[in-house]
Design an enzyme around this catalytic site. Sequence first.
Site, PDB file in Angstrom:
ATOM      1  N   ASP A  90       0.814  -1.208   0.000  1.00  0.00           N
ATOM      2  CA  ASP A  90       0.000   0.000   0.000  1.00  0.00           C
ATOM      3  C   ASP A  90       0.857   1.272   0.000  1.00  0.00           C
ATOM      4  O   ASP A  90       0.702   2.137   0.845  1.00  0.00           O
ATOM      5  CB  ASP A  90      -0.898  -0.053   1.254  1.00  0.00           C
TER       6      ASP A  90
ATOM      7  N   GLU B  10       3.671  -7.721   7.935  1.00  0.00           N
ATOM      8  CA  GLU B  10       2.441  -8.398   7.511  1.00  0.00           C
ATOM      9  C   GLU B  10       2.665  -9.485   6.470  1.00  0.00           C
ATOM     10  O   GLU B  10       2.064  -9.454   5.389  1.00  0.00           O
ATOM     11  CB  GLU B  10       1.417  -7.383   7.011  1.00  0.00           C
TER      12      GLU B  10
ATOM     13  N   TYR C 262      -6.414  -3.117  12.897  1.00  0.00           N
ATOM     14  CA  TYR C 262      -7.316  -2.083  12.380  1.00  0.00           C
ATOM     15  C   TYR C 262      -8.737  -2.268  12.910  1.00  0.00           C
ATOM     16  O   TYR C 262      -9.707  -2.110  12.185  1.00  0.00           O
ATOM     17  CB  TYR C 262      -7.253  -2.064  10.841  1.00  0.00           C
TER      18      TYR C 262
ATOM     19  N   GLU D  67       0.972  -0.651  14.155  1.00  0.00           N
ATOM     20  CA  GLU D  67       0.040   0.102  13.298  1.00  0.00           C
ATOM     21  C   GLU D  67      -1.342   0.067  13.917  1.00  0.00           C
ATOM     22  O   GLU D  67      -1.796  -0.989  14.376  1.00  0.00           O
ATOM     23  CB  GLU D  67      -0.069  -0.505  11.885  1.00  0.00           C
TER      24      GLU D  67
ATOM     25  N   TRP E  60      -0.412   4.513  12.687  1.00  0.00           N
ATOM     26  CA  TRP E  60      -0.307   4.493  11.234  1.00  0.00           C
ATOM     27  C   TRP E  60      -1.147   5.626  10.711  1.00  0.00           C
ATOM     28  O   TRP E  60      -2.339   5.596  10.881  1.00  0.00           O
ATOM     29  CB  TRP E  60      -0.796   3.157  10.657  1.00  0.00           C
TER      30      TRP E  60
HETATM   31  C1  GCB Z   1      -1.287  -2.185   6.762  1.00  0.00           C
HETATM   32  C2  GCB Z   1       0.020  -2.077   6.077  1.00  0.00           C
HETATM   33  C3  GCB Z   1       0.296  -0.660   5.608  1.00  0.00           C
HETATM   34  C4  GCB Z   1      -0.977  -0.051   5.031  1.00  0.00           C
HETATM   35  C5  GCB Z   1      -2.017  -0.011   6.113  1.00  0.00           C
HETATM   36  C6  GCB Z   1      -3.336   0.583   5.614  1.00  0.00           C
HETATM   37  O1  GCB Z   1      -1.543  -3.088   7.500  1.00  0.00           O
HETATM   38  O2  GCB Z   1       1.091  -2.552   6.840  1.00  0.00           O
HETATM   39  O3  GCB Z   1       1.311  -0.696   4.651  1.00  0.00           O
HETATM   40  O4  GCB Z   1      -0.739   1.221   4.492  1.00  0.00           O
HETATM   41  O5  GCB Z   1      -2.273  -1.312   6.542  1.00  0.00           O
HETATM   42  O6  GCB Z   1      -3.525   1.784   5.733  1.00  0.00           O
HETATM   43  O7  GCB Z   1      -4.145  -0.159   5.084  1.00  0.00           O
END
Ligand code: GCB
Length: 602
Positions: free
Chosen positions: A161, A397, A465, A501, A546
């Site tokens: 990403d 990841e 998340y 994150e 993040w």
């Molecule tokens: C993640 C990744 C990161 C992405 C982030 C996202 O888990 O490690 O590279 O940018 O999620 O914002 O989806």
Amino acid sequence: MLYPIQNDVRNKLDLSGIWDFKIDPDEVGERDGWFNGLAEARPIAVPGSWNEQYEDLFNYTDLSWYVKQTFVPASWCGQRVFIRVGSACYYGTVYVNGVKVGEHEGGHLPFAFEITDTIKWDAENVIAISVENTLKPTRVPAGNMTTALGPFASFPRTTYDFFPFAGLHRPVVLYTVPQTYIEDVTVVTGIDGADGTLAVTARLNESAAAQGEVTLSGGARTVKARLSFKDGVAEAQLTVPNAHLWSDTDPYLYDLTVQTDRDRYTLKVGIRTIAVQGQHILLNGKPVQLNGFGRHEDFFASGKGLNLPLLVKDYQLMRWTGANAYRTSHYPYSEEEMQLADREGFLIIDEIPAVSLQFESDENAAERLRMCLQQIDELVARDKNHASVVMWCVANEPMPSSLNLANLGASTSGDPSVVRGKNFLDTLLHRARELDPTRLVTLVTVMGGPQNWMQECDVICMNRYWGWYVMGGELDKALASLEQELDGVWEQWHKPVIMTEFGADTMAGMHGHPNVMWTEEYQADFIRGHLEVAGRKEYVAGMQVWNFADFAAVQSIMRVGGLNMKGVFTRMRTPKLAAHVLREFWVQRAEAAPVDALEQAG
Ligand code: GCB
């Protein structure tokens, strides 16, 4: 690998500036001698990604050529001359005066070739570097994988990403060393009561016998030891009485100089130790939190190119939030950045470019393993003497083929990629630990990934998340799930946990009451909620949001304007509401605390 320096015996010529540039989509450049000069070239800045310098090159990642002409100072004649490229993303081939002097695979890490015999001393030299960043399934990181993503597929087709910026991202320099020179220095620091200890190993480029000296200076104090080189290697122990230790709150650096009769090399050294004990990470024997961010090297126009004013500004902004740590997500950052981290007192989780590793077949896994091991070797060789670097991270990841975000509890048993992945990742963790037993090793896990992949880690690093990709808009429920998962992870591993994150995409300037997703209020409440949960958990050793700033991602229906907007600052570095929340937790509350709760806990 030593960073090139200028002193009384060594020289350095930085070739940063405007170079000639031409894309080579048909790959005719080598055949047609483009290394001698480019017809109809256009100007390009080095360092810098080419993608944001020209609009028509935005999505171009295939072969391109850079050419620069330069005199080499006549006073260098008689010394050995090297060309060193800080980072060519992804594959770089270097030519000097029409001669191919070497090539290197993998972005974000430096490489150097000796060019003493290829140099012209009485005329301009033609330096040409071809670079390509073609997205391929076997590369690290991988691209152009066949997946069943349908409308969720991105363009360009990365597995990760962030935008696949291409080019010469860091300076290209010429440097000299004497005929017999100090090729490598390794410094391991320790603490013995009030004293600091340093074990210094110096290696020459040849297996010669020689005499030398190592000197540590700082403040009013200088400590010295003799170096007796045998087969090109010498070791010495230094003891610094009442040492001034390095830490995130007092990043004191000494100058360490290794000297032979021909050569001299000086580097900055911070005396510190890092360890894990129970639920804590210990810096100099005391518990420390690694609070900060996942970041990217990313900015308007410069792309992933080294951008020194931005670097200074970003450190200032991170400090303003109260951060003391970050992860070099998802690849090694510039050497200049690591030097600044030493100086400014940041604690770094240093990561190789192994983002979103997959293990779909033995064949592809073997090819990626070769590359990951090379990247670990090169990263440790480059960064082993930085006080700021406290942990090596070998993957972000990694994921099994059976991963299902929509069904997080789904069993992955029977999926051969789980076993393949475990062997692969264990190999990486073991390699990092073997190369450097003085630092911690880890990998960063994905939501729903196999638990046993974390087994060999010193610290559990989790990207989660809850409240964004899962239970979006349902913050209370999401935070309860987070708390439950964190407790479960602690129960299983009894190791310190860092949330590497957690974040929510946020359109700067969008507000809402109630705090719906994408508003600044939602991100502020999301981060506040996460910090509150973490604050109740003794075993949480760091919270890394993040992301520090919005950054260029690939185009997809997930990314407005091609940007990942989880930054607490915009891409132009304007704070969103959430940045103030971080400041409240990491600066104001910390200042208001009557005693250092962490120290008490230790
Ligand atoms: C993640 C990744 C990161 C992405 C982030 C996202 O888990 O490690 O590279 O940018 O999620 O914002 O989806």
